[in-house]
Scaffold this motif. Structure first.
Motif, PDB file in Angstrom:
ATOM      1  N   GLU A 182     -15.446  -3.233  -8.264  1.00 16.84           N
ATOM      2  CA  GLU A 182     -15.352  -4.463  -7.641  1.00 16.84           C
ATOM      3  C   GLU A 182     -13.983  -5.174  -8.015  1.00 16.84           C
ATOM      4  N   ILE A 183     -13.144  -5.128  -6.796  1.00 16.00           N
ATOM      5  CA  ILE A 183     -11.739  -5.711  -7.049  1.00 16.00           C
ATOM      6  C   ILE A 183     -11.513  -7.057  -6.369  1.00 16.00           C
ATOM      7  N   ASP A 184     -10.309  -7.563  -6.942  1.00 11.58           N
ATOM      8  CA  ASP A 184      -9.719  -8.756  -6.205  1.00 11.58           C
ATOM      9  C   ASP A 184      -8.386  -8.340  -5.571  1.00 11.58           C
ATOM     10  N   PHE A 185      -7.771  -8.306  -4.568  1.00 11.33           N
ATOM     11  CA  PHE A 185      -6.541  -7.855  -4.137  1.00 11.33           C
ATOM     12  C   PHE A 185      -5.748  -8.670  -3.208  1.00 11.33           C
ATOM     13  N   GLN A 186      -4.560  -8.545  -3.122  1.00  9.01           N
ATOM     14  CA  GLN A 186      -3.505  -9.450  -2.355  1.00  9.01           C
ATOM     15  C   GLN A 186      -2.790  -8.236  -1.697  1.00  9.01           C
ATOM     16  N   VAL A 187      -2.528  -8.448  -0.417  1.00  6.64           N
ATOM     17  CA  VAL A 187      -1.533  -7.821   0.432  1.00  6.64           C
ATOM     18  C   VAL A 187      -0.381  -8.625   0.722  1.00  6.64           C
ATOM     19  N   LEU A 188       1.146  -7.982   0.443  1.00  7.32           N
ATOM     20  CA  LEU A 188       2.120  -8.528   0.866  1.00  7.32           C
ATOM     21  C   LEU A 188       3.262  -7.759   1.669  1.00  7.32           C
ATOM     22  N   VAL A 189       3.951  -8.130   2.370  1.00 10.76           N
ATOM     23  CA  VAL A 189       4.955  -7.574   3.043  1.00 10.76           C
ATOM     24  C   VAL A 189       6.290  -8.482   2.896  1.00 10.76           C
ATOM     25  N   ASN A 190       7.183  -7.410   2.263  1.00 10.14           N
ATOM     26  CA  ASN A 190       8.458  -8.165   1.590  1.00 10.14           C
ATOM     27  C   ASN A 190       8.188  -9.110   0.685  1.00 10.14           C
ATOM     28  N   ASN A 191       7.043  -9.107  -0.158  1.00  9.43           N
ATOM     29  CA  ASN A 191       6.513  -9.950  -1.101  1.00  9.43           C
ATOM     30  C   ASN A 191       6.052 -11.180  -0.760  1.00  9.43           C
ATOM     31  N   GLY A 207     -13.152   7.371  -3.219  1.00 14.49           N
ATOM     32  CA  GLY A 207     -13.541   8.785  -2.664  1.00 14.49           C
ATOM     33  C   GLY A 207     -14.077   8.350  -1.244  1.00 14.49           C
ATOM     34  N   GLU A 208     -14.370   7.341  -0.671  1.00 13.60           N
ATOM     35  CA  GLU A 208     -15.039   7.372   0.654  1.00 13.60           C
ATOM     36  C   GLU A 208     -13.783   7.150   1.419  1.00 13.60           C
ATOM     37  N   ASN A 209     -12.562   6.696   0.674  1.00 14.78           N
ATOM     38  CA  ASN A 209     -11.437   6.476   1.936  1.00 14.78           C
ATOM     39  C   ASN A 209     -11.654   5.415   2.921  1.00 14.78           C
ATOM     40  N   LYS A 210     -12.268   4.360   2.450  1.00 15.39           N
ATOM     41  CA  LYS A 210     -12.326   3.249   3.497  1.00 15.39           C
ATOM     42  C   LYS A 210     -11.098   2.494   3.754  1.00 15.39           C
ATOM     43  N   PHE A 211     -10.134   2.556   2.727  1.00 18.66           N
ATOM     44  CA  PHE A 211      -8.805   1.821   2.812  1.00 18.66           C
ATOM     45  C   PHE A 211      -7.860   2.871   3.365  1.00 18.66           C
ATOM     46  N   ILE A 212      -6.565   2.642   3.372  1.00 23.59           N
ATOM     47  CA  ILE A 212      -5.592   3.186   4.029  1.00 23.59           C
ATOM     48  C   ILE A 212      -5.356   4.605   2.726  1.00 23.59           C
ATOM     49  N   PRO A 213      -4.734   5.571   3.215  1.00 22.68           N
ATOM     50  CA  PRO A 213      -4.699   6.765   2.382  1.00 22.68           C
ATOM     51  C   PRO A 213      -3.595   6.367   1.034  1.00 22.68           C
ATOM     52  N   GLY A 214      -4.329   6.427  -0.077  1.00 20.90           N
ATOM     53  CA  GLY A 214      -3.399   6.476  -1.337  1.00 20.90           C
ATOM     54  C   GLY A 214      -4.002   5.221  -2.096  1.00 20.90           C
ATOM     55  N   LEU A 232       2.356   0.877  -0.858  1.00 20.37           N
ATOM     56  CA  LEU A 232       1.915   2.072   0.164  1.00 20.37           C
ATOM     57  C   LEU A 232       2.530   1.849   1.713  1.00 20.37           C
ATOM     58  N   THR A 233       2.548   2.809   2.243  1.00 20.72           N
ATOM     59  CA  THR A 233       2.937   2.630   3.882  1.00 20.72           C
ATOM     60  C   THR A 233       1.750   2.872   4.565  1.00 20.72           C
ATOM     61  N   PHE A 234       1.506   1.616   5.433  1.00 23.53           N
ATOM     62  CA  PHE A 234       0.415   1.869   6.524  1.00 23.53           C
ATOM     63  C   PHE A 234       0.596   3.052   7.425  1.00 23.53           C
ATOM     64  N   PRO A 235      -0.544   3.535   7.952  1.00 22.32           N
ATOM     65  CA  PRO A 235      -0.249   4.712   8.988  1.00 22.32           C
ATOM     66  C   PRO A 235       0.258   4.091  10.336  1.00 22.32           C
ATOM     67  N   LYS A 236       1.134   4.945  10.869  1.00 23.64           N
ATOM     68  CA  LYS A 236       1.810   4.488  12.050  1.00 23.64           C
ATOM     69  C   LYS A 236       0.869   4.177  13.331  1.00 23.64           C
ATOM     70  N   GLU A 237      -0.646   4.897  13.100  1.00 27.00           N
ATOM     71  CA  GLU A 237      -1.416   4.564  14.129  1.00 27.00           C
ATOM     72  C   GLU A 237      -2.412   3.484  13.836  1.00 27.00           C
ATOM     73  N   LEU A 243       0.890  -4.412  11.145  1.00 23.18           N
ATOM     74  CA  LEU A 243       1.161  -3.597   9.893  1.00 23.18           C
ATOM     75  C   LEU A 243       1.489  -2.056   9.815  1.00 23.18           C
ATOM     76  N   ALA A 244       1.171  -1.660  11.125  1.00 20.55           N
ATOM     77  CA  ALA A 244       1.168  -0.180  11.205  1.00 20.55           C
ATOM     78  C   ALA A 244       2.808   0.228  10.986  1.00 20.55           C
ATOM     79  N   GLY A 245       2.775   1.372  10.179  1.00 21.19           N
ATOM     80  CA  GLY A 245       4.052   1.942   9.547  1.00 21.19           C
ATOM     81  C   GLY A 245       4.843   1.251   8.823  1.00 21.19           C
ATOM     82  N   LYS A 246       4.407   0.065   8.313  1.00 21.30           N
ATOM     83  CA  LYS A 246       5.014  -0.599   7.242  1.00 21.30           C
ATOM     84  C   LYS A 246       4.640  -0.388   5.911  1.00 21.30           C
TER      85      LYS A 246
END
Length: 441
Positions: A182-191, A207-214, A232-237, A243-246
């Motif tokens: 169980e997690i708390d998380f925050q996503v930031l771009v350029n902080n 292990g279910e890989n529900k989030f982006i790779p890694g 982490l870098t979001f997938p291009k697709e 957010l793609a590729g960022k």
């Protein structure tokens, strides 16, 4: 002069235009226009209050002083156009669709009324000589085709059922694969935190890989109460386009680490699922379910390919008014679909980086015309082959629909029964036409 004779007499010219439209030019003599002027005076006299006169008893001269002669004349023209146009459509058996575009010449007293009406008409459906051969080829492709089900597909369903009955045991150790955290998380771009990029007490199975790779790999080895920042870098697709590729920063805190205890898959497990004596009975039931679903999917593909083949073998113009109506239907369907995944129309358009106008323009080129063409073909085939559901079939389906609405807590009194009846009739008719097409040999 009869109603039919008058309608034909006033209709001076009929021109066939592109895109299944017709232009009707009318001219009604001054004496006919005078009758509509009298009606306009009576109508306005009922609507406009003039001191000293009862409603409907206002003399024309007084009424003209109050509203002006021009309003009376154009009110008369509107009444005349409605009457003359509708009579002509009925008497000439013109299959008009939608509202007509009216072009009116200047209206003057003691002068003939001249106007034209441009309106869409139902086109004559024309199928090429080869259309049945194309339908036969599609039918041959699907007739007798058997559905195949592998043991792996059944295994996946059994494992899914086992995972639905997992026991979670909170543990005081480092997280590892197959654990639930169980997690708390925050996503930031350029902080800078992104919109809707924060979550609390979010459950996640490593292990279910529900989030982006890694992402899940970064959490392995952490204990409850520990925090970790990483990039982490979001997938291009990635489906969220902005957010793609960022390169994105994550701030994560582990609240809980839980061991997932999956039940052993055996006869006892099967008995706990339902009325199954053995695991083999459960697997047989699952196989039948997969088979039913695959047959349904296969039939849907068959229907689509069959209808596409017939549409490809058609030659007739599609009225613009029907295309515009279909565009509204497609947009309504899109809004409903994106709302089911928690998006608004505006948010969806933002994600795909398109305007509503651009999307409609794409649909107008191919999607909407083909859908309209298909609907007109189904209607034509139903009429030519006398494929109609009887009233008992329609009523049974309507009652099933009403029962469904009732189960959802919707009040049947608020449902437009006549509209539901017509929609049901249309759906059942289309099904009969599709069945007819599927039996062509």
């Amino acid at each position: 002069m009869t109603k039919k004779e008058a309608a034909i007499k006033y209709l001076k010219k009929r021109e066939q235009l592109k895109n299944s439209e017709v232009k009707l030019s009318f001219e009604a003599p001054a004496k006919i226009m005078n009758q509509f002027i009298d009606q306009a005076i009576q109508k306005l006299g009922q609507e406009i209050k003039v001191d000293g006169f009862r409603l409907g008893k206002v003399p024309r001269g007084i009424l003209e002083q109050k509203v002006g002669q021009e309003r009376i004349l154009y009110e008369a023209a509107e009444l005349a156009i409605k009457k003359i146009y509708v009579d002509a459509i009925i008497e000439e058996n013109i299959a008009a669709i939608g509202e007509p575009k009216i072009d009116l010449e200047k209206v003057e007293e003691e002068k003939a009324l001249k106007f034209s009406a441009t309106v869409g008409i139902l086109p004559e459906v024309n199928l090429k000589k080869n259309w049945k051969n194309k339908a036969i080829k599609v039918n041959q492709k699907y007739q007798g085709e058997k559905v195949k089900i592998s043991s792996k597909e059944i295994d996946r369903e059994v494992e899914f059922l086992a995972n639905q009955r997992v026991k979670l045991i909170t543990v005081n150790r480092e997280a590892k694969k197959k654990d639930q955290v169980e997690i708390d998380f925050q996503v930031l771009v350029n902080n800078v935190p992104i919109e809707n990029g924060t979550a609390k007490k979010h459950p996640l199975v490593l292990g279910e890989n529900k989030f982006i790779p890694g992402f899940e790999d970064q959490l392995i080895g952490l204990k409850a109460g520990e925090k970790k920042d990483f990039e982490l870098t979001f997938p291009k697709e990635y489906h969220v386009k902005h957010l793609a590729g960022k390169l994105v920063q994550f701030k994560v805190k582990i609240n809980l680490v839980q061991d997932r205890q999956i039940p052993e898959i055996n006869d006892e497990f099967a008995a706990g699922i339902g009325k199954f004596k053995t695991l083999e009975d459960l697997r047989k039931n699952i196989k039948e379910g997969i088979e039913h679903e695959k047959k349904h999917q296969q039939k849907d593909l068959w229907k689509k390919e069959l209808l596409d083949a017939v549409v490809d073998e058609s030659e007739f113009e599609v009225p613009n008014v029907l295309i515009e109506n279909e565009l509204e239907s497609i947009m309504a369907e899109l809004i409903q679909e994106v709302s089911q995944i928690g998006l608004t129309k505006e948010k969806y358009l933002e994600q795909i980086k398109k305007t509503e106008q651009e999307l409609r323009s794409e649909w107008r080129k191919r999607v909407a015309p083909r859908r309209v063409r298909a609907a007109l073909i189904l209607k034509d085939l139903a009429e030519k082959n006398k494929l109609q559901p009887d009233s008992e079939e329609i009523e049974k389906q309507v009652n099933r629909t009403l029962q469904y609405y009732s189960s959802l807590g919707q009040v049947s009194e608020k449902i437009d029964i006549q509209r539901l009846y017509e929609m049901t009739k249309g759906t059942l008719t289309n099904e009969k036409v599709i069945d007819y097409l599927m039996k062509i040999k």
